[in-house]
Scaffold this motif. Structure first.
Motif, PDB file in Angstrom:
ATOM      1  N   LEU A 184       3.421  -1.082   6.030  1.00 24.79           N
ATOM      2  CA  LEU A 184       2.630   0.005   5.465  1.00 24.79           C
ATOM      3  C   LEU A 184       3.113   0.344   4.053  1.00 24.79           C
ATOM      4  O   LEU A 184       2.292   0.662   3.181  1.00 24.79           O
ATOM      5  N   VAL A 194       1.529   4.912  14.270  1.00 23.20           N
ATOM      6  CA  VAL A 194       0.442   4.108  13.715  1.00 23.20           C
ATOM      7  C   VAL A 194      -0.806   4.971  13.533  1.00 23.20           C
ATOM      8  O   VAL A 194      -1.441   5.000  12.463  1.00 23.20           O
ATOM      9  N   ARG A 195      -1.172   5.689  14.587  1.00 24.09           N
ATOM     10  CA  ARG A 195      -2.402   6.487  14.535  1.00 24.09           C
ATOM     11  C   ARG A 195      -2.321   7.588  13.488  1.00 24.09           C
ATOM     12  O   ARG A 195      -3.280   7.819  12.734  1.00 24.09           O
ATOM     13  N   ARG A 221       1.444  -1.989   1.864  1.00 24.41           N
ATOM     14  CA  ARG A 221       0.019  -1.658   1.777  1.00 24.41           C
ATOM     15  C   ARG A 221      -0.232  -0.492   0.818  1.00 24.41           C
ATOM     16  O   ARG A 221      -1.285  -0.420   0.160  1.00 24.41           O
ATOM     17  N   PRO A 267      -4.212   7.800   3.843  1.00 25.36           N
ATOM     18  CA  PRO A 267      -5.276   7.696   2.836  1.00 25.36           C
ATOM     19  C   PRO A 267      -5.430   8.956   1.986  1.00 25.36           C
ATOM     20  O   PRO A 267      -5.654   8.865   0.770  1.00 25.36           O
ATOM     21  N   SER A 293      -0.256   7.814  10.847  1.00 22.57           N
ATOM     22  CA  SER A 293      -0.167   7.262   9.492  1.00 22.57           C
ATOM     23  C   SER A 293      -1.547   6.811   9.021  1.00 22.57           C
ATOM     24  O   SER A 293      -1.917   7.001   7.854  1.00 22.57           O
ATOM     25  N   ARG A 294      -2.309   6.218   9.911  1.00 20.83           N
ATOM     26  CA  ARG A 294      -3.673   5.791   9.593  1.00 20.83           C
ATOM     27  C   ARG A 294      -4.545   6.994   9.222  1.00 20.83           C
ATOM     28  O   ARG A 294      -5.428   6.892   8.367  1.00 20.83           O
TER      29      ARG A 294
END
Length: 264
Positions: A168, A118-119, A171, A126, A121-122
């Motif tokens: 994701l 999660v961290r 998203r 972008p 990919s975040r």
């Protein structure tokens, strides 16, 4: 069919051994600049040297960081601010009866197996979207569908990987960034070899023979009736990371030897 990842930078977490190392080696062999990660500086250096030795002209470097913590993820991102390919491979496992799994166990498995992906990919997706190209892969497991009775906490995290990767992917719609999950079955990683070898030695069998016996007993729905190799898993991951897989996203891709008994 030729996979060319020249000019792409790939980060593979937990890549000092086993499936992660095989993925890193496979990406390097296709021309990617590969960033190896592990908790130990010595293990990272050894893996970097192994890939450089195995792949002529390999572009490979390493970042030691404990990705089971927010601080460790931040350290990796600081050392490598951008990536075109992110393979969220790092993970822990181990059998334990449900009634003996402590809150600390649940937290540790969740932090390492879920929040690391999660961290990161975040942090990286972008930038991929800005460049209109990127690949994110979450390493799930057939155990995320067939929850092991002796590893409920592990199975839970691998199911979470499927949810995060699918969400994701949606998203990132229209950005050129694909997000997929890969679900290996039993694989002859260093940990599995260590688990099988004592019994194999005692029975006078090879590790491969012991692995096949384990699969027949514990995963009787397996179609290949053996343990896969790390390279067999890595081959699928490398393809998913390539430009050739541009129409594959939001998918749960099984390389489980047919264990999961379903048509879809």
């Amino acid at each position: 069919m030729k996979i060319d990842l020249t000019d792409k930078t790939a980060i593979v977490t937990g890549s000092t051994a086993g499936i992660g190392l095989a993925i890193a080696r496979g990406l390097a062999s296709c021309g990617a600049t590969v960033v190896v990660n592990g908790r130990s500086s010595d293990a990272v250096a050894k893996a970097v040297a192994a890939i450089a030795n195995d792949v002529a002209g390999a572009r490979v470097r390493g970042v030691p960081a404990d990705l089971g913590t927010a601080e460790g993820c931040a350290a990796l991102v600081k050392a490598e601010p951008a990536a075109d390919i992110l393979v969220n491979n790092v993970g822990i496992y181990g059998p334990k009866d449900f009634f003996e799994i402590t809150d600390e166990d649940w937290d540790r498995f969740y932090e390492v197996n879920v929040m690391s992906g999660v961290r990161l990919s975040r942090a990286y997706a972008p930038g991929m979207a800005e460049r209109r190209w990127g690949r994110v892969v979450f390493m799930s497991s057939e155990s995320g569908l067939n929850i092991p009775v002796d590893m409920v906490h592990y199975g839970f995290t691998k199911t979470a990987n499927l949810s995060v990767s699918r969400g994701l992917a949606k998203r990132m719609a229209g950005t050129g960034v694909t997000v997929n999950a890969v679900l290996p079955g039993p694989t002859m990683s260093d940990g599995v070899v260590g688990m099988l070898k004592p019994g194999a030695d005692q029975a006078g069998k090879t590790v491969d023979e012991a692995g096949a016996a384990f699969v027949r007993k514990m995963r009787p729905t397996s179609i290949i009736q053996r343990v896969a190799t790390p390279e067999e898993v890595a081959n699928l991951v490398v393809y998913v990371c390539s430009p050739l897989a541009s129409a594959t996203t939001g998918a749960a891709l099984r390389v489980d030897g047919g264990i999961v008994d379903t048509l879809a």
